[in-house]
Write a protein that holds these residues in place. Structure first.
Motif, mmCIF file in Angstrom:
data_model
loop_
_atom_site.group_PDB
_atom_site.id
_atom_site.type_symbol
_atom_site.label_atom_id
_atom_site.label_comp_id
_atom_site.label_asym_id
_atom_site.label_seq_id
_atom_site.Cartn_x
_atom_site.Cartn_y
_atom_site.Cartn_z
ATOM 1 N N ALA A 92 4.442 7.107 -6.877
ATOM 2 C CA ALA A 92 3.438 6.066 -7.151
ATOM 3 C C ALA A 92 3.142 5.276 -5.887
ATOM 4 C CB ALA A 92 3.937 5.136 -8.258
ATOM 5 N N ALA A 93 4.199 4.908 -5.154
ATOM 6 C CA ALA A 93 4.008 4.175 -3.895
ATOM 7 C C ALA A 93 3.268 5.024 -2.877
ATOM 8 C CB ALA A 93 5.363 3.731 -3.337
ATOM 9 N N LEU A 94 3.638 6.314 -2.792
ATOM 10 C CA LEU A 94 2.982 7.211 -1.840
ATOM 11 C C LEU A 94 1.516 7.412 -2.197
ATOM 12 C CD1 LEU A 94 3.411 9.031 0.633
ATOM 13 C CD2 LEU A 94 4.012 10.897 -0.936
ATOM 14 N N THR A 95 1.219 7.545 -3.477
ATOM 15 C CA THR A 95 -0.172 7.672 -3.932
ATOM 16 C C THR A 95 -0.972 6.425 -3.578
ATOM 17 O OG1 THR A 95 0.517 9.088 -5.776
ATOM 18 C CG2 THR A 95 -1.651 8.060 -5.944
ATOM 19 N N ALA A 96 -0.343 5.266 -3.738
ATOM 20 C CA ALA A 96 -1.011 4.002 -3.411
ATOM 21 C C ALA A 96 -1.309 3.911 -1.920
ATOM 22 C CB ALA A 96 -0.147 2.828 -3.860
ATOM 23 N N VAL A 97 -0.399 4.428 -1.078
ATOM 24 C CA VAL A 97 -0.629 4.447 0.374
ATOM 25 C C VAL A 97 -1.845 5.310 0.695
ATOM 26 C CG1 VAL A 97 0.268 5.293 2.578
ATOM 27 C CG2 VAL A 97 1.743 3.971 1.070
#
Length: 401
Positions: A92-97
């Motif tokens: 989720a964090a990587l997708t947000a980046v």
């Protein structure tokens, strides 16, 4: 406090509605009179100041308590669910980046230009800064808002106290409960703070600020929906080798909708437990994984922390290379796992992520305040994603044979 008193009605009223009223009144105040908007801006300054004061203590207490009071001997069946929790939050964090780089958004921060920042030269300088901040004196870390140092010392003390007796652990739990109540009180005052912030911002920038709020909200919503309907189904399919969407839609219908309106993963635990029972899951597993997920499975929080941090980075025109972005994903995922169980709790961890880029707490807390403005939608959707994913991942691993 009498039930018919104005104070009782305020503190027990609908916070979402109160924040909406604060936003509308703030826009009107900023439009009608700049002098009045400047006068009421003190409400926003006090609100941000309160957040700035409590955030370091909140991170320290929550993380140390979570580790110190964690039960020993977690069942083996829980391990694959915990792994999915960690993978889901990191993705989720990587997708947000990735989303933030594809759709870069700069916020309107009236005082950001007056704040000195020290952008990192490379990921090496970021890592050096992180390492030095890790060994900062814990008292100094709390005083200066060094969230990296606070996090490290909180983990260290939590691990050390993990083997203490139950009475000591109860003290940790009671302190955590007390700090959470203080945070809840501050957040209940958000309508006044947001009124002052919106009035002051609107008087200085007009509709530019509101447009930037709308853009960042669209990015947050779009990213969270992508997690819910693309990333989570892929994870479930890889785990179960079967069509994930019947489970996804069932969890959204019976868990996410309720969580959206309660805005509390903890309050949604009974709903999730009942849903697990309806899905005929192993009770010995979901009775542990659901309460655990309410505090550690935080995909929505990871998205919020990452997107708003990178919005601050883009606003200040700080260059970010790929390794640093990956490091941000890891930090955001870890920070999300320590998000407070109250509405808006993930916002208070944004300064931790911002510290990676040398962004001062003054600027980071302005971003936190914007988060509260858009939190009417953002926090509701974040909680819906967090809570429904608890059941999705549990069901992927705990189906009765």
């Amino acid at each position: 406090m009498r039930k018919d008193s104005l104070a009782y009605k305020f503190f027990n009223g609908n916070l979402v509605l109160q924040i909406l009223i604060g936003i509308v009144l703030g826009v009107l105040a900023g439009y009608i009179s700049k002098d009045f908007a400047n006068a009421v801006s003190i409400l926003g300054t006090l609100f941000v100041g309160a957040l700035k004061a409590i955030a370091p203590i909140l991170v320290f207490v929550l993380v140390s308590t979570a580790i110190a009071t964690k039960e020993m001997g977690v069942q083996t069946k829980i391990k694959p669910i915990i792994i999915l929790y960690l993978i889901g939050t990191f993705l989720a964090a990587l997708t947000a980046v990735i989303a933030s780089f594809i759709f870069p958004i700069a916020l309107v921060l009236p005082d950001a230009a007056n704040v000195a920042t020290t952008p990192p030269d490379s990921v090496i300088s970021v890592l050096k800064s992180v390492l030095f901040n890790m060994v900062d004196n814990p008292i100094h870390a709390l005083q200066t808002g060094n969230f990296i140092g606070i996090l490290v010392w909180a983990i260290a003390i939590g691990v050390a106290m993990h083997y203490s007796n139950e009475d000591t652990k109860n003290v940790f739990f009671d302190i955590s409960t007390g700090i959470t109540k203080i945070v809840q009180f501050i957040i209940r005052l958000a309508p006044f703070g947001i009124f002052g912030l919106v009035a002051n911002t609107f008087a200085k920038t007009g509709f530019d600020a509101l447009f930037s709020y709308g853009r960042i909200l669209l990015l947050l919503v779009g990213t969270m929906l992508f997690i819910a309907f693309i990333i989570n189904p892929i994870i479930v399919f890889i785990k179960t080798k079967s069509n994930p969407f019947p489970l996804i839609f069932t969890c959204i219908k019976e868990s996410a909708v309720t969580a959206f309106f309660t805005r509390s993963s903890a309050a949604n635990i009974p709903v999730n437990m009942n849903l697990c029972k309806k899905l005929n899951l192993d009770e010995n597993t979901y009775s542990v994984s659901i309460p655990l997920g309410a505090t550690t499975n935080m995909a929505g929080a990871a998205v919020t922390i990452t997107v708003l941090t990178l919005a601050a980075v883009h606003t200040l025109q700080i260059p970010v290379d790929l390794p640093t972005a990956l490091l941000l994903s890891i930090v955001s995922a870890l920070a999300a796992c320590g998000a407070s169980g109250v509405a808006g709790g993930s916002l208070l961890l944004i300064p931790l992520a911002c510290s990676l880029f040398g962004i001062s707490n003054d600027v980071a807390l302005q971003v936190v305040a914007i988060g509260f403005v858009i939190g009417v939608v953002q926090d509701s959707l974040e909680t819906a994603l967090n809570s429904s994913t608890d059941v999705i991942f549990t069901a992927s691993c705990a189906t009765k044979e």
